[in-house]
Design an enzyme around this catalytic site. Structure first.
Site, PDB file in Angstrom:
ATOM      1  N   ASN A  35      40.818 -51.739  16.290  1.00 25.15           N
ATOM      2  CA  ASN A  35      41.474 -52.357  15.205  1.00 25.15           C
ATOM      3  C   ASN A  35      42.097 -51.599  14.119  1.00 25.15           C
ATOM      4  OD1 ASN A  35      38.832 -51.748  13.887  1.00 25.15           O
ATOM      5  ND2 ASN A  35      38.252 -53.802  13.714  1.00 25.15           N
TER       6      ASN A  35
ATOM      7  N   HIS B 159      39.959 -49.455  12.568  1.00 20.36           N
ATOM      8  CA  HIS B 159      39.027 -48.921  11.446  1.00 20.36           C
ATOM      9  C   HIS B 159      38.766 -47.072  11.646  1.00 20.36           C
ATOM     10  CE1 HIS B 159      35.480 -50.013  14.283  1.00 20.36           C
ATOM     11  NE2 HIS B 159      35.754 -48.824  14.598  1.00 20.36           N
TER      12      HIS B 159
ATOM     13  N   GLU C 290      36.714 -51.577   8.122  1.00 21.55           N
ATOM     14  CA  GLU C 290      37.430 -52.763   8.886  1.00 21.55           C
ATOM     15  C   GLU C 290      38.604 -52.897   8.037  1.00 21.55           C
ATOM     16  OE1 GLU C 290      36.069 -52.832  11.856  1.00 21.55           O
ATOM     17  OE2 GLU C 290      34.417 -53.580  12.086  1.00 21.55           O
TER      18      GLU C 290
HETATM   19  C1  F6R Z   1      31.857 -43.875  14.399  1.00 27.63           C
HETATM   20  C2  F6R Z   1      32.474 -44.378  13.610  1.00 27.63           C
HETATM   21  C3  F6R Z   1      33.620 -45.336  14.503  1.00 27.63           C
HETATM   22  C4  F6R Z   1      34.302 -44.895  15.662  1.00 27.63           C
HETATM   23  C5  F6R Z   1      35.045 -45.530  16.371  1.00 27.63           C
HETATM   24  C6  F6R Z   1      35.433 -45.184  17.763  1.00 27.63           C
HETATM   25  O1  F6R Z   1      30.753 -43.057  13.511  1.00 27.63           O
HETATM   26  O2  F6R Z   1      32.430 -44.206  12.560  1.00 27.63           O
HETATM   27  O3  F6R Z   1      34.656 -45.386  13.464  1.00 27.63           O
HETATM   28  O4  F6R Z   1      34.785 -43.420  15.617  1.00 27.63           O
HETATM   29  O5  F6R Z   1      34.527 -47.135  16.352  1.00 27.63           O
HETATM   30  O6  F6R Z   1      34.538 -45.334  18.656  1.00 27.63           O
HETATM   31  P1  F6R Z   1      34.390 -44.684  20.120  1.00 27.63           P
HETATM   32  O7  F6R Z   1      34.768 -43.375  19.724  1.00 27.63           O
HETATM   33  O8  F6R Z   1      33.136 -45.052  20.508  1.00 27.63           O
HETATM   34  O9  F6R Z   1      35.586 -45.589  20.749  1.00 27.63           O
END
Ligand code: F6R
Length: 253
Positions: A136, A138, A143
């Protein structure tokens, strides 16, 4: 903004590992901002290998993690603290007292967030911030709809984020509803930002972050305003970007 498109996850991870390793060697007292999740695991593996082969040292490096689930004590198996110990810190020579991760089990969350920001300032700010990106858009746990002016703060996770992250928990209901995260302002204060994204499921968020107007509805789009931001993508994550961007492999926006 610079964009590098590598063939696959390994290529993305290796480029990021090498890019940051050069800076660690150049500036021994460097301050790194680190992320958890799936994306940086390859980068961490390359750093571990470099340390084991004697080509890199984290002595003198200070680290600050982006976020932690509210309600999870550091020793909780699904905490980001545990994730970082297992996937990086236990296998490199970083000094434990130089490692900082928000604590998910504090009583006074607001005071903890304030102290975290102060600590970052005390050490001179973050030199290089590593980021992943949510489907999304973030970054950290900022968010859609969050404020650009936020420092480290408490957030409510969206249902979508909780669902995506439920793969790490035994049951969906176990995924915490809230987290402590560095804010978009804390992230934007970093001197350099390196965002990693791999896989087709990130292509939409990557496209919007780079190609569309800056909007709090797609938090990563704020990175367009950062003076020193690098996106390192694999081909799948870059697949929605126009051919002109992909073909060049490296563009300034
Ligand atoms: C983790 C974080 C999140 C992740 C994001 C992607 O510390 O801050 O923003 O980077 O959710 O997650 P993955 O890498 O598991 O797809």
């Amino acid at each position: 903004m610079e964009i590098f498109v590598e063939k696959d996850y390994e290529g993305m991870s290796l480029r990021a590992a090498q890019m940051v390793a050069i800076e660690i060697k150049r500036k021994r007292q460097i301050v790194l901002g680190l992320a958890s999740g799936n994306t940086p695991l390859g980068l961490y593996k390359y750093w571990i290998r470099m340390v084991q082969q004697g080509n890199l040292s984290f002595k003198g490096v200070t680290s600050f993690n982006l976020d932690e689930y509210l309600g999870l004590a550091p020793q909780h198996p699904q905490s980001y603290w545990t994730y970082m110990q297992e996937n990086l810190f236990c296998q490199i020579d970083i000094e434990p007292e130089h490692v900082h991760i928000p604590h998910g089990d504090v009583e006074d969350v607001a005071a903890h967030c304030l102290a975290y920001e102060q600590l970052i300032r005390q050490v001179g700010g973050i030199d290089i911030q590593i980021l992943g990106i949510g489907q999304n858009g973030h970054i950290g746990f900022n968010e859609p709809g969050g404020r650009f002016g936020n420092s480290t703060h408490l957030v409510e996770l969206t249902e979508g984020t909780r669902q995506v992250n439920s793969r790490y928990f035994l049951q969906g209901e176990d995924v915490p509803t809230h987290a402590i995260t560095m804010g978009l302002k804390s992230i934007m204060n970093a001197k350099q930002i390196v965002l990693l994204a791999a896989g087709e499921n990130k292509s939409d968020a990557v496209y919007k972050a780079i190609m569309e107007e800056v909007s709090s509805e797609l938090p990563a789009s704020v990175l367009q305003l950062h003076p020193n931001c690098v996106f390192i993508l694999d081909e799948e994550a870059a697949s929605r970007l126009p051919a002109s961007v992909q073909g060049k492999r490296e563009v300034a926006r």
